[in-house]
Design a protein around this motif. Structure first.
Motif, PDB file in Angstrom:
ATOM      1  N   ALA A  63       0.810  -1.218   0.000  1.00 17.01           N
ATOM      2  CA  ALA A  63       0.000   0.000   0.000  1.00 17.01           C
ATOM      3  C   ALA A  63       0.837   1.259   0.000  1.00 17.01           C
ATOM      4  O   ALA A  63       0.371   2.325  -0.425  1.00 17.01           O
ATOM      5  N   ALA A  64       2.078   1.178   0.467  1.00 12.64           N
ATOM      6  CA  ALA A  64       2.958   2.353   0.464  1.00 12.64           C
ATOM      7  C   ALA A  64       3.554   2.621  -0.911  1.00 12.64           C
ATOM      8  O   ALA A  64       4.176   3.666  -1.124  1.00 12.64           O
ATOM      9  N   GLY A  65       3.390   1.695  -1.837  1.00  9.54           N
ATOM     10  CA  GLY A  65       3.809   1.940  -3.216  1.00  9.54           C
ATOM     11  C   GLY A  65       5.290   1.818  -3.451  1.00  9.54           C
ATOM     12  O   GLY A  65       5.883   2.688  -4.100  1.00  9.54           O
ATOM     13  N   GLY A  66       5.904   0.744  -2.964  1.00 13.90           N
ATOM     14  CA  GLY A  66       7.339   0.567  -3.178  1.00 13.90           C
ATOM     15  C   GLY A  66       7.684   0.107  -4.580  1.00 13.90           C
ATOM     16  O   GLY A  66       8.552   0.684  -5.248  1.00 13.90           O
ATOM     17  N   ILE A  67       6.976  -0.921  -5.070  1.00 14.74           N
ATOM     18  CA  ILE A  67       7.287  -1.512  -6.373  1.00 14.74           C
ATOM     19  C   ILE A  67       6.035  -2.198  -6.899  1.00 14.74           C
ATOM     20  O   ILE A  67       5.174  -2.623  -6.112  1.00 14.74           O
ATOM     21  N   THR A  68       5.906  -2.309  -8.199  1.00 17.44           N
ATOM     22  CA  THR A  68       4.719  -2.927  -8.789  1.00 17.44           C
ATOM     23  C   THR A  68       4.961  -4.408  -9.045  1.00 17.44           C
ATOM     24  O   THR A  68       6.092  -4.898  -8.993  1.00 17.44           O
ATOM     25  N   VAL A  69       3.887  -5.110  -9.363  1.00 22.40           N
ATOM     26  CA  VAL A  69       4.015  -6.460  -9.891  1.00 22.40           C
ATOM     27  C   VAL A  69       4.711  -6.367 -11.246  1.00 22.40           C
ATOM     28  O   VAL A  69       4.760  -5.306 -11.866  1.00 22.40           O
ATOM     29  N   ASP A  70       5.234  -7.495 -11.722  1.00 17.11           N
ATOM     30  CA  ASP A  70       6.003  -7.458 -12.973  1.00 17.11           C
ATOM     31  C   ASP A  70       5.125  -7.698 -14.201  1.00 17.11           C
ATOM     32  O   ASP A  70       5.568  -8.247 -15.203  1.00 17.11           O
ATOM     33  N   LYS A  71       3.877  -7.287 -14.116  1.00 23.46           N
ATOM     34  CA  LYS A  71       2.925  -7.328 -15.225  1.00 23.46           C
ATOM     35  C   LYS A  71       2.151  -6.018 -15.234  1.00 23.46           C
ATOM     36  O   LYS A  71       2.150  -5.272 -14.256  1.00 23.46           O
ATOM     37  N   THR A  72       1.458  -5.757 -16.321  1.00 27.06           N
ATOM     38  CA  THR A  72       0.467  -4.686 -16.296  1.00 27.06           C
ATOM     39  C   THR A  72      -0.653  -5.100 -15.336  1.00 27.06           C
ATOM     40  O   THR A  72      -0.890  -6.292 -15.135  1.00 27.06           O
ATOM     41  N   PRO A  73      -1.389  -4.146 -14.745  1.00 26.59           N
ATOM     42  CA  PRO A  73      -2.138  -4.469 -13.528  1.00 26.59           C
ATOM     43  C   PRO A  73      -3.630  -4.760 -13.667  1.00 26.59           C
ATOM     44  O   PRO A  73      -4.346  -4.742 -12.656  1.00 26.59           O
ATOM     45  N   ALA A  74      -4.156  -5.034 -14.858  1.00 28.49           N
ATOM     46  CA  ALA A  74      -5.610  -5.161 -14.984  1.00 28.49           C
ATOM     47  C   ALA A  74      -6.183  -6.237 -14.073  1.00 28.49           C
ATOM     48  O   ALA A  74      -7.257  -6.067 -13.478  1.00 28.49           O
ATOM     49  N   SER A  75      -5.499  -7.376 -13.948  1.00 24.23           N
ATOM     50  CA  SER A  75      -6.028  -8.432 -13.076  1.00 24.23           C
ATOM     51  C   SER A  75      -6.007  -7.997 -11.614  1.00 24.23           C
ATOM     52  O   SER A  75      -6.881  -8.382 -10.829  1.00 24.23           O
ATOM     53  N   VAL A  76      -5.024  -7.174 -11.241  1.00 26.24           N
ATOM     54  CA  VAL A  76      -4.971  -6.647  -9.873  1.00 26.24           C
ATOM     55  C   VAL A  76      -6.138  -5.700  -9.637  1.00 26.24           C
ATOM     56  O   VAL A  76      -6.696  -5.644  -8.537  1.00 26.24           O
ATOM     57  N   TRP A  77      -6.531  -4.931 -10.666  1.00 20.58           N
ATOM     58  CA  TRP A  77      -7.683  -4.043 -10.512  1.00 20.58           C
ATOM     59  C   TRP A  77      -8.932  -4.823 -10.128  1.00 20.58           C
ATOM     60  O   TRP A  77      -9.677  -4.414  -9.241  1.00 20.58           O
ATOM     61  N   VAL A  78      -9.159  -5.947 -10.789  1.00 22.81           N
ATOM     62  CA  VAL A  78     -10.350  -6.749 -10.499  1.00 22.81           C
ATOM     63  C   VAL A  78     -10.304  -7.266  -9.064  1.00 22.81           C
ATOM     64  O   VAL A  78     -11.277  -7.135  -8.300  1.00 22.81           O
ATOM     65  N   MET A  79      -9.185  -7.864  -8.684  1.00 23.43           N
ATOM     66  CA  MET A  79      -9.069  -8.420  -7.337  1.00 23.43           C
ATOM     67  C   MET A  79      -9.079  -7.328  -6.276  1.00 23.43           C
ATOM     68  O   MET A  79      -9.701  -7.490  -5.211  1.00 23.43           O
ATOM     69  N   GLY A  80      -8.401  -6.209  -6.550  1.00 18.38           N
ATOM     70  CA  GLY A  80      -8.353  -5.125  -5.582  1.00 18.38           C
ATOM     71  C   GLY A  80      -9.720  -4.514  -5.336  1.00 18.38           C
ATOM     72  O   GLY A  80     -10.088  -4.226  -4.193  1.00 18.38           O
ATOM     73  N   LEU A  81     -10.493  -4.319  -6.406  1.00 19.21           N
ATOM     74  CA  LEU A  81     -11.842  -3.775  -6.244  1.00 19.21           C
ATOM     75  C   LEU A  81     -12.730  -4.747  -5.482  1.00 19.21           C
ATOM     76  O   LEU A  81     -13.535  -4.340  -4.630  1.00 19.21           O
ATOM     77  N   SER A  82     -12.605  -6.026  -5.785  1.00 21.21           N
ATOM     78  CA  SER A  82     -13.380  -7.034  -5.050  1.00 21.21           C
ATOM     79  C   SER A  82     -13.021  -7.020  -3.570  1.00 21.21           C
ATOM     80  O   SER A  82     -13.900  -7.089  -2.698  1.00 21.21           O
ATOM     81  N   ALA A  83     -11.721  -6.904  -3.276  1.00 20.88           N
ATOM     82  CA  ALA A  83     -11.278  -6.865  -1.878  1.00 20.88           C
ATOM     83  C   ALA A  83     -11.756  -5.601  -1.179  1.00 20.88           C
ATOM     84  O   ALA A  83     -12.059  -5.610   0.022  1.00 20.88           O
ATOM     85  N   ARG A  84     -11.835  -4.483  -1.908  1.00 23.29           N
ATOM     86  CA  ARG A  84     -12.363  -3.257  -1.315  1.00 23.29           C
ATOM     87  C   ARG A  84     -13.824  -3.418  -0.922  1.00 23.29           C
ATOM     88  O   ARG A  84     -14.281  -2.918   0.118  1.00 23.29           O
TER      89      ARG A  84
END
Length: 574
Positions: A63-84
């Motif tokens: 959450a502090a934004g140190g480094i990203t995953v080594d892919k573009t993040p569309a799948s993270v958007w889906v999971m992150g929104l679901s977790a929110r």
């Protein structure tokens, strides 16, 4: 009477789609929580995204934004929104993957039905649902689930465009592939030759306009995020994981791009994929996930193209699904870079589409088609025997293959052939669904994933499960990062257990120059990192990656006192 019979036959198939989708949902959802965080690397990014909108936008692993995953993040958007919405837990992260699987089966069914009828659509849907590697991925949280959904949606839109000639469907197809790029980068583009060929051959008008619109939609849908990251000040966003120069373009064309083809992947610690060559998809690593119906698909593709030669939408659709299958299979077979056992899930919709359309096209041609279908069933029986060592299924398959030759176009024989051909993948899929899978490298089949307790080198690919004392220690910290450790999977395990941000030094492989030793020392001086957890994983330069992670670990060990907490080596940086 003929009209009535056709009406009854069509009506009989209509209730099958809800049953197919419900059964697929049960297969993909049943016992889903048993895999826990599954791939903790992406689960940690979803956890971060549920807390920070900026972390969600960039796909940061904390959450502090140190480094990203080594892919573009569309799948993270889906999971992150679901977790929110639903909270951070295994179900909120994994259920969206299963629902993507159901939606993919639905889209494939709709695309095939449009050109070949309900029987072909039903067969295609069942084949996709029961492909073992599809069962694996739609019960897991790697980006491939969203990628397959988007590419299947693109194929459906292309079929609609060819059918009615409206270029807006081509715009949708281009947008789907573009968002596929935002899911897994250049792999999404492997379908473009097939989509383009099908449109050029099948369209009755607006060929060039349609291509231009599709390309424009692709560029916009894929490029906006790349442009955003490129223009955003580097100091105000997370480091781009997987790159050596904090560049999304380097990540696109290097580590996740042409490096996957050539094996020249700077920062990788694993070298090239093993067992490359034309037999890779039938090798021990991948065969159980995808090989069951591949020989049949090749036969049905060739036979179906001949049976429908240049005649209408079935031929065009075989070009689409067959082109997707062939191009992707060739690339996966011959690429020299990193490749994993779950990658062939990208073949599953194309494989299923070819089998559904090709089987029905050949069935309609009479005895000649029956001979080709017989050969396809016999090859499937042989492949099943090689994979399962089941003499019973081999004998049954060969017997049904003979029946197809002896009993001309009897529906019961067709159903029996489908049941026998799908018995092997169905059995393997049930084992896949029953097993728990975790870590970075899931594989179809009965083998359960392993968990790395504490820390250690295994943390490169598997997240640790920290003990209660270490979790309590991390939860007490109110710093920007409760801790730092080398490697993203190690950081993910500690972060998911504690709910506190953990800095992944060096990114996924520990070979990204983020943070640099000077930056890390500044973080420590400013009180932003409380603990460093050692024994974290690999950080080498065998493929040209940075040794910053190793140097940071050495600096910490030289300047701070180590203590053992829950079996892990912990340094208090305060």
């Amino acid at each position: 009477m003929t009209t009535l019979a056709l009406s009854v036959r069509r009506t009989a198939f209509r209730p099958v789609l809800p049953v197919l989708l419900a059964a697929t949902g049960v297969l993909y959802l049943w016992g889903l929580g048993a895999s826990g965080w599954a791939n903790a690397y992406y689960s940690a990014a979803a956890q971060a995204g549920a807390t920070s909108w900026q972390a969600l936008l960039f796909g940061a692993t904390d959450a502090a934004g140190g480094i990203t995953v080594d892919k573009t993040p569309a799948s993270v958007w889906v999971m992150g929104l679901s977790a929110r919405i639903f909270g951070v837990h295994a179900w909120s992260i994994l259920v969206p993957q299963a629902l993507m699987g159901v939606a993919t089966v639905w889209l494939l069914y709709a695309a095939v039905k449009r050109v070949a009828g309900e029987a072909a659509a039903l067969l295609a849907g069942i084949v996709l649902a029961l492909t073992p590697v599809a069962v694996l991925i739609f019960r897991f949280n790697n980006p491939d689930a969203l990628l397959v959904l988007l590419l299947t949606a693109g194929a459906y839109a292309t079929v609609r465009a060819i059918d009615d000639g409206r270029v807006r469907w081509l715009a949708l197809a281009g947008a789907c592939v573009g968002f596929g790029f935002l899911t897994k980068m250049l792999q999404a583009f492997l379908v473009l030759p097939a989509f383009g060929l099908a449109w050029v051959v099948g369209a009755r008008r607006n060929r060039l306009l349609g291509l231009a619109v599709a390309v424009g939609a692709l560029v916009v849908s894929a490029g906006w995020w790349v442009l955003l990251v490129t223009l955003w000040p580097a100091a105000d966003r997370p480091y781009i994981g997987g790159s050596q120069h904090n560049s999304v373009l380097e990540l696109t064309f290097g580590y996740n791009g042409f490096g996957r083809l050539t094996g020249d992947e700077v920062g990788s610690v694993g070298g090239g994929g093993s067992g490359g060559g034309w037999g890779r998809l039938f090798g021990a690593e991948m065969a159980g996930g995808i090989a069951w119906l591949l020989p049949a698909a090749v036969v049905l593709l060739a036979g179906g193209l001949l049976a429908t030669w240049r005649r209408g939408p079935m031929w065009t659709s075989l070009l689409l699904w067959g082109g997707w299958l062939v191009v992707t299979a060739v690339v996966f077979s011959l690429m020299d870079g990193i490749i994993h056992a779950y990658y062939p899930v990208a073949l599953a919709p194309a494989l299923a589409g070819v089998i559904g359309i090709g089987a029905v096209a050949l069935w309609r041609t009479g005895s000649t088609g029956a001979a080709v279908l017989s050969g396809a069933v016999a090859l499937t029986a042989l492949e099943t025997y090689l994979l399962l060592d089941s003499l019973v299924l081999l004998v049954l398959g060969l017997a049904v293959a003979a029946l197809l030759l002896l009993v001309e176009q009897h529906p019961a024989v067709a159903v029996l052939a489908a049941v026998v051909a799908l018995a092997g993948p169905a059995a393997y899929s049930s084992q896949t669904a029953a097993a728990t899978h975790s870590g970075a490298l899931p594989a179809a089949g009965p083998a359960a994933g392993t968990t790395n307790l504490g820390g250690g080198m295994g943390g490169l690919l598997d997240a640790p499960t920290p003990g209660a004392d270490l979790v309590a220690l991390l939860r007490e910290s109110d710093r920007t990062w409760a801790a730092a450790t080398v490697g993203s999977n190690n950081a993910a395990g500690y972060q998911l257990a504690s709910g506190r941000p953990v800095l992944a030094v060096g990114g996924f492989n520990g070979t990204d120059p983020a943070p640099t030793p000077a930056q890390f020392q500044e973080y420590v001086h400013n009180g932003q990192v409380r603990y460093f957890i050692g024994d974290g994983g690999m950080s080498g330069t065998a493929t040209g990656g940075s040794d910053a992670g190793a140097r940071i670990a050495e600096w910490v060990a030289e300047n701070y006192e180590a203590q053992q907490v829950s079996g892990a080596t912990v340094y208090d940086l305060s």
